[in-house]
Write a protein that holds these residues in place. Structure first.
Motif, short mmCIF file in Angstrom:
data_model
loop_
_atom_site.label_atom_id
_atom_site.label_comp_id
_atom_site.label_asym_id
_atom_site.label_seq_id
_atom_site.Cartn_x
_atom_site.Cartn_y
_atom_site.Cartn_z
N ALA A 1 -6.50 -1.19 12.26
CA ALA A 1 -7.67 -0.32 12.45
C ALA A 1 -7.48 1.03 11.76
CB ALA A 1 -7.95 -0.14 13.94
N ILE A 2 -6.30 1.64 11.93
CA ILE A 2 -6.11 2.96 11.33
C ILE A 2 -6.00 2.87 9.81
CG2 ILE A 2 -3.58 3.10 11.59
CD1 ILE A 2 -6.00 6.02 12.03
N VAL A 3 -5.33 1.85 9.30
CA VAL A 3 -5.22 1.70 7.85
C VAL A 3 -6.60 1.43 7.23
CG1 VAL A 3 -4.24 0.30 5.98
CG2 VAL A 3 -2.78 1.09 7.85
N GLU A 4 -7.44 0.68 7.90
CA GLU A 4 -8.80 0.46 7.41
C GLU A 4 -9.57 1.78 7.33
OE1 GLU A 4 -10.47 -2.58 9.93
OE2 GLU A 4 -9.50 -4.19 8.80
N GLN A 5 -9.38 2.65 8.32
CA GLN A 5 -10.02 3.97 8.28
C GLN A 5 -9.51 4.77 7.09
OE1 GLN A 5 -9.43 5.85 12.07
NE2 GLN A 5 -10.69 4.36 13.15
N TRP A 6 -8.20 4.71 6.87
CA TRP A 6 -7.62 5.43 5.73
C TRP A 6 -8.15 4.89 4.41
CZ3 TRP A 6 -1.82 5.25 7.57
CH2 TRP A 6 -1.66 6.11 8.66
N GLN A 7 -8.33 3.57 4.34
CA GLN A 7 -8.88 2.96 3.13
C GLN A 7 -10.33 3.39 2.93
OE1 GLN A 7 -7.85 -1.11 4.17
NE2 GLN A 7 -6.35 -1.19 2.50
N ASP A 8 -11.10 3.46 4.01
CA ASP A 8 -12.51 3.86 3.92
C ASP A 8 -12.66 5.26 3.33
OD1 ASP A 8 -13.34 1.45 4.97
OD2 ASP A 8 -13.72 2.24 6.99
N VAL A 9 -11.74 6.16 3.68
CA VAL A 9 -11.83 7.54 3.15
C VAL A 9 -10.95 7.75 1.92
CG1 VAL A 9 -12.58 8.57 5.32
CG2 VAL A 9 -10.13 8.43 4.80
N LYS A 10 -10.36 6.64 1.46
CA LYS A 10 -9.62 6.62 0.19
C LYS A 10 -8.41 7.53 0.15
CE LYS A 10 -13.68 5.17 -2.43
NZ LYS A 10 -14.40 4.64 -1.34
N VAL A 11 -7.60 7.52 1.22
CA VAL A 11 -6.35 8.28 1.22
C VAL A 11 -5.14 7.37 1.02
CG1 VAL A 11 -7.26 10.23 2.53
CG2 VAL A 11 -6.15 8.32 3.75
N VAL A 12 -5.38 6.05 0.94
CA VAL A 12 -4.30 5.10 0.62
C VAL A 12 -4.75 4.24 -0.55
CG1 VAL A 12 -3.34 5.01 2.95
CG2 VAL A 12 -5.09 3.38 2.31
N GLU A 13 -3.77 3.70 -1.24
CA GLU A 13 -4.07 2.80 -2.36
C GLU A 13 -3.16 1.60 -2.32
OE1 GLU A 13 -3.68 5.26 -5.82
OE2 GLU A 13 -1.57 5.59 -5.51
N MET B 1 0.85 -1.18 0.00
CA MET B 1 0.00 0.00 0.00
C MET B 1 0.89 1.23 0.00
SD MET B 1 -2.94 -0.88 2.79
CE MET B 1 -1.99 -2.05 3.74
N LYS B 2 0.25 2.36 -0.31
CA LYS B 2 0.95 3.63 -0.21
C LYS B 2 -0.07 4.76 -0.06
CE LYS B 2 1.33 4.66 -5.12
NZ LYS B 2 2.20 5.12 -6.18
N ILE B 3 0.42 5.88 0.43
CA ILE B 3 -0.42 7.06 0.56
C ILE B 3 -0.71 7.59 -0.85
CG2 ILE B 3 -0.55 9.43 1.46
CD1 ILE B 3 -0.41 7.30 3.69
N LYS B 4 -1.97 7.92 -1.11
CA LYS B 4 -2.32 8.48 -2.41
C LYS B 4 -1.68 9.85 -2.59
CE LYS B 4 -6.75 6.54 -3.74
NZ LYS B 4 -8.16 6.88 -3.99
N SER B 5 -1.30 10.13 -3.80
CA SER B 5 -0.74 11.42 -4.16
C SER B 5 -1.76 12.52 -3.84
CB SER B 5 -0.40 11.43 -5.64
OG SER B 5 0.09 12.68 -6.02
N GLY B 6 -1.29 13.61 -3.30
CA GLY B 6 -2.17 14.75 -3.04
C GLY B 6 -2.66 14.84 -1.60
N PHE B 7 -2.28 13.91 -0.75
CA PHE B 7 -2.70 13.96 0.65
C PHE B 7 -1.48 14.20 1.54
CE2 PHE B 7 -6.05 11.63 -1.42
CZ PHE B 7 -7.17 12.30 -0.94
N VAL B 8 -1.62 15.17 2.44
CA VAL B 8 -0.50 15.57 3.28
C VAL B 8 -0.96 15.72 4.73
CG1 VAL B 8 0.76 16.73 1.43
CG2 VAL B 8 -0.91 18.00 2.77
N LEU B 9 0.01 15.61 5.63
CA LEU B 9 -0.23 15.84 7.05
C LEU B 9 0.19 17.27 7.36
CD1 LEU B 9 -1.01 14.56 9.80
CD2 LEU B 9 1.42 14.04 10.10
N ARG B 10 -0.69 18.03 7.95
CA ARG B 10 -0.41 19.42 8.31
C ARG B 10 -0.76 19.64 9.78
NH1 ARG B 10 2.41 20.10 4.21
NH2 ARG B 10 1.56 20.91 2.28
N ASP B 11 -0.15 20.67 10.35
CA ASP B 11 -0.47 21.11 11.70
C ASP B 11 -1.41 22.30 11.56
OD1 ASP B 11 -0.57 21.98 14.34
OD2 ASP B 11 1.55 21.62 14.68
N VAL B 12 -2.66 22.13 11.99
CA VAL B 12 -3.67 23.19 11.87
C VAL B 12 -4.17 23.51 13.27
CG1 VAL B 12 -5.92 23.85 10.92
CG2 VAL B 12 -4.35 22.43 9.56
N CYS B 13 -3.84 24.69 13.74
CA CYS B 13 -4.26 25.13 15.08
C CYS B 13 -3.88 24.11 16.15
CB CYS B 13 -5.76 25.42 15.11
SG CYS B 13 -6.27 26.74 14.01
#
Length: 88
Positions: free
Chosen positions: A76-88, A1-13
């Motif tokens: 559990a966390i990877v399944e959540q990421w798959q559900d929202v389609k941020v990994v492929e 698996m890998k993180i889909k292109s276009g998704f990033v981790l940011r610090d927001v507030c």
């Protein structure tokens, strides 16, 4: 698996969030808040291809957790990421 292109981790507030940037994340339209452990896993996953087991091993190296518990948590966390389609 890998993180889909276009998704990033940011610090927001002061919160760690996954957000979409660019055309690859055009219809994402949300922010995903991550706790410290999930943010650690995301950063580890951005290195390239990953598996549940490879992330679980990194989790064991960083935190005092058994391999069985780490595999369960990472799954559990990877399944959540798959559900929202941020990994492929």
């Amino acid at each position: 698996m890998k993180i889909k292109s276009g998704f990033v981790l940011r610090d927001v507030c002061g919160e760690k969030v996954i957000m979409g940037e660019g055309i690859g994340a055009l219809d994402f339209g949300r922010l995903l808040c991550l706790n410290e452990t999930a943010a650690f896993l995301w950063e580890a996953a951005t290195a390239g291809e990953f598996t549940i087991e490879s992330l679980a091993e990194k989790l064991c190296q960083e935190y005092e957790v058994s391999l069985d518990q780490a595999i369960s948590d990472v799954t559990a966390i990877v399944e959540q990421w798959q559900d929202v389609k941020v990994v492929e």
